[in-house]
Each structure stands twice: as structure tokens, then as C-alpha cells.
Design a protein around this motif. Structure first.
Motif, short mmCIF file in Angstrom:
data_model
loop_
_atom_site.label_atom_id
_atom_site.label_comp_id
_atom_site.label_asym_id
_atom_site.label_seq_id
_atom_site.Cartn_x
_atom_site.Cartn_y
_atom_site.Cartn_z
N LYS A 110 1.11 -1.60 -0.04
CA LYS A 110 0.56 0.09 -0.35
C LYS A 110 0.53 0.99 -0.07
CE LYS A 110 -4.49 -1.99 0.44
NZ LYS A 110 -5.21 -1.82 -0.25
N GLY A 111 2.14 0.55 0.09
CA GLY A 111 2.79 2.36 0.42
C GLY A 111 3.40 2.89 1.33
N TYR A 112 2.80 1.95 2.37
CA TYR A 112 3.05 2.86 4.22
C TYR A 112 4.09 2.35 4.62
CZ TYR A 112 -1.26 5.22 2.54
OH TYR A 112 -2.26 5.90 1.83
N SER A 113 4.39 1.66 5.52
CA SER A 113 4.88 1.65 6.85
C SER A 113 3.79 0.60 7.62
CB SER A 113 6.37 2.15 7.64
OG SER A 113 5.23 3.01 8.74
N PHE A 114 4.33 0.00 8.69
CA PHE A 114 3.16 -0.77 9.44
C PHE A 114 3.22 0.59 10.37
CE2 PHE A 114 2.56 -2.45 13.54
CZ PHE A 114 1.24 -3.51 13.21
N ASN A 115 3.80 1.27 11.08
CA ASN A 115 3.73 2.41 11.84
C ASN A 115 2.70 3.42 10.87
OD1 ASN A 115 4.33 0.96 13.80
ND2 ASN A 115 6.60 1.80 13.58
N GLN A 116 3.06 3.25 9.87
CA GLN A 116 2.75 5.01 9.25
C GLN A 116 0.89 4.52 9.14
OE1 GLN A 116 4.98 4.70 5.83
NE2 GLN A 116 5.92 7.14 6.26
N TYR A 117 1.02 3.43 8.82
CA TYR A 117 -0.52 2.68 8.41
C TYR A 117 -1.14 2.77 9.40
CZ TYR A 117 -4.35 0.34 5.10
OH TYR A 117 -5.37 0.11 4.94
N TYR A 118 -0.80 2.44 10.68
CA TYR A 118 -1.68 2.50 12.09
C TYR A 118 -1.56 4.05 12.24
CZ TYR A 118 -2.41 0.59 16.59
OH TYR A 118 -2.97 0.78 18.14
N GLN A 119 -0.69 4.59 11.85
CA GLN A 119 -1.20 5.41 12.78
C GLN A 119 -2.62 6.58 11.60
OE1 GLN A 119 0.46 7.61 15.14
NE2 GLN A 119 -1.44 8.84 14.55
N LEU A 120 -1.99 6.30 9.98
CA LEU A 120 -3.42 6.80 9.37
C LEU A 120 -4.64 6.58 9.89
CD1 LEU A 120 -1.83 6.43 5.44
CD2 LEU A 120 -2.22 9.03 7.25
N ARG A 121 -5.14 4.75 10.54
CA ARG A 121 -6.11 4.34 10.43
C ARG A 121 -7.37 5.13 11.49
NH1 ARG A 121 -10.46 2.88 11.00
NH2 ARG A 121 -10.90 0.64 11.32
N LYS A 122 -5.40 5.64 12.60
CA LYS A 122 -5.87 6.46 14.22
C LYS A 122 -6.83 7.01 13.75
CE LYS A 122 -2.48 6.21 16.92
NZ LYS A 122 -1.58 5.75 17.76
N TYR A 161 -10.77 2.74 17.61
CA TYR A 161 -11.27 3.06 16.15
C TYR A 161 -11.73 2.47 15.15
CZ TYR A 161 -7.86 6.03 18.18
OH TYR A 161 -7.13 6.98 19.15
N GLY A 162 -12.93 1.48 16.06
CA GLY A 162 -13.85 0.80 14.98
C GLY A 162 -12.94 -0.62 14.70
N ASN A 163 -12.17 -1.55 15.07
CA ASN A 163 -12.05 -2.49 14.32
C ASN A 163 -13.13 -3.32 14.94
OD1 ASN A 163 -10.45 -5.41 14.78
ND2 ASN A 163 -8.70 -4.05 14.10
N GLU A 164 -13.58 -4.14 14.37
CA GLU A 164 -15.06 -4.84 13.86
C GLU A 164 -14.47 -6.05 14.95
OE1 GLU A 164 -16.84 -5.91 10.48
OE2 GLU A 164 -16.93 -3.25 10.41
N GLU A 165 -13.56 -6.87 14.33
CA GLU A 165 -12.80 -7.91 15.90
C GLU A 165 -12.92 -7.72 16.61
OE1 GLU A 165 -11.80 -7.10 12.57
OE2 GLU A 165 -12.22 -9.00 11.71
N ALA A 166 -12.11 -6.33 17.48
CA ALA A 166 -11.70 -5.66 18.96
C ALA A 166 -12.79 -6.11 19.73
CB ALA A 166 -10.41 -4.61 18.33
N ILE A 167 -13.84 -5.46 19.07
CA ILE A 167 -15.02 -4.70 19.60
C ILE A 167 -15.69 -5.84 20.52
CG2 ILE A 167 -17.48 -3.70 19.10
CD1 ILE A 167 -16.07 -1.67 17.64
N LYS A 168 -15.78 -6.69 19.38
CA LYS A 168 -16.43 -8.06 19.37
C LYS A 168 -15.54 -9.25 19.89
CE LYS A 168 -17.97 -12.28 17.49
NZ LYS A 168 -17.64 -13.48 16.37
N PHE A 169 -14.12 -9.19 20.35
CA PHE A 169 -13.68 -9.58 21.37
C PHE A 169 -13.69 -9.24 22.76
CE2 PHE A 169 -9.40 -9.67 23.71
CZ PHE A 169 -9.44 -10.70 24.25
N LEU A 170 -13.66 -7.54 23.06
CA LEU A 170 -13.69 -7.16 24.10
C LEU A 170 -15.27 -7.28 25.08
CD1 LEU A 170 -11.78 -3.93 23.60
CD2 LEU A 170 -11.16 -5.86 24.71
N MET A 171 -16.19 -7.51 23.92
CA MET A 171 -17.44 -7.64 24.47
C MET A 171 -17.95 -8.86 25.25
SD MET A 171 -20.09 -5.27 21.46
CE MET A 171 -21.15 -5.32 22.48
#
Length: 172
Positions: A110-122, A161-171
Motif C-alpha cells: 500500500k506504500g506505507y510502513s506498518f506504523n504509518q498505516y496504523y497511525q493513519l487508521r487511528k 478506532y472501529g476495529n470490528e474484531e476488537a470490538i467483538k473480542f472485548l464484548m
């Protein structure tokens, strides 16, 4: 019956959840002229996965990636391998490494580093369900290695930040 007919019969057993019989017929296929070998190994891997034959599942997922040419399909086979390590073999360490590789490969395309992509997602500037799934399972595998507070906090952050898997896991 032709090998293609045997393959279709195996898929019928597979989709009927008769995985043992599906494996029998998948293994009878010898001529792959009309059969995509990548899909063949994916379906056979799924049968082994559902029966908890973890090593056989991983073996066929690895073969799937050998026969795939499309980068997305190769990542799909790597994802299947990572999931097999996580849920079938209960090897959170190997699963973590697999998900890290997937994340690095995916974001570099995608042209991003892992941390850059994660920051853009946040920041809400980009949203990608595949990335969200990979990153959730990456932290999930770390969390279950030692019930790490760090990984649990990351999962909570993903949920914010809306991650569906994370939301489900925490619920759950």
C-alpha cells in the motif's frame, strides 16, 4: 468419473460438512487439467482444519501459496496458515510471526510502513477491513501468549478506532 467430477463430488461432501469423505475424494484427484491447484489445496486444507488435523491443514495452505499467482490469494493462504497456528495448533508465537509478516507485506504494497498505516487508521484517514483483521489477530496472538496488558491495551485502542474484531473480542 473424471477427475474434475471427483473434485466436484469432494466439494459437495465438503459443503455438506462431511470432511472425512471430502478428503477421501480430494485425494483421488490426479489430473489437474481443469482444476485450480491453489483452490484445490485451499479446500483440502479447510477439511483438515475442521477436523483438527492442524499439520495437514498448514501443509495444504502452504501448497496453496505455491500454486497461487495473485498476491491477494497468496496473502489469503498465509492468513489461513496464521489462523491454523492460532486456533488449531494453539501456537500463539508462530501465529504472531505469521500475522506480523502479513502486516508488513500488506502495508508495504500500500506504500506505507506498518506504523504509518496504523497511525493513519487511528486518525480515520484510511479504513481497511483486511488490515484491521490482520492487526487484531496480531495483537490477539500476543495477548494469549501471556495475557499481556500491552496487547490488551492495543486491542482496546483498536476497538476505539472501529476495529470490528476488537470490538467483538472485548464484548465477549
Amino acid at each position: 468419473m473424471s477427475d474434475y467430477g471427483i473434485y466436484l463430488l469432494a466439494k459437495c461432501y465438503h459443503f455438506s460438512k462431511n470432511y472425512e469423505q471430502a478428503i477421501v475424494y480430494y485425494n483421488k484427484v490426479k489430473d489437474f487439467t481443469d482444476i485450480d491447484k491453489g483452490f484445490y489445496h485451499y479446500w483440502l486444507g479447510r477439511c483438515y482444519y475442521y477436523l483438527d488435523y492442524c499439520d495437514d491443514a498448514i501443509y495444504h495452505y502452504e501448497l496453496q501459496s505455491v500454486y497461487e499467482e495473485d498476491a491477494e490469494a497468496i496473502n489469503g493462504s498465509k492468513y489461513s496458515i496464521a489462523i491454523a497456528y492460532l486456533f488449531c495448533k494453539n501456537d500463539n508465537y508462530k501465529a504472531e510471526r505469521c500475522f506480523k509478516e502479513l502486516l508488513d507485506s500488506y502495508v508495504s504494497k500500500k506504500g506505507y510502513s506498518f506504523n504509518q498505516y496504523y497511525q493513519l487508521r487511528k486518525e480515520g484517514k484510511v479504513s481497511d477491513k483486511t488490515f484491521d483483521r490482520y492487526i487484531f489477530y496480531y495483537y490477539y496472538s500476543i495477548y494469549y501468549q501471556s495475557f499481556s496488558n500491552y496487547a490488551h491495551e492495543k486491542i482496546k485502542e483498536l476497538a476505539r478506532y472501529g476495529n470490528e474484531e476488537a470490538i467483538k473480542f472485548l464484548m465477549d
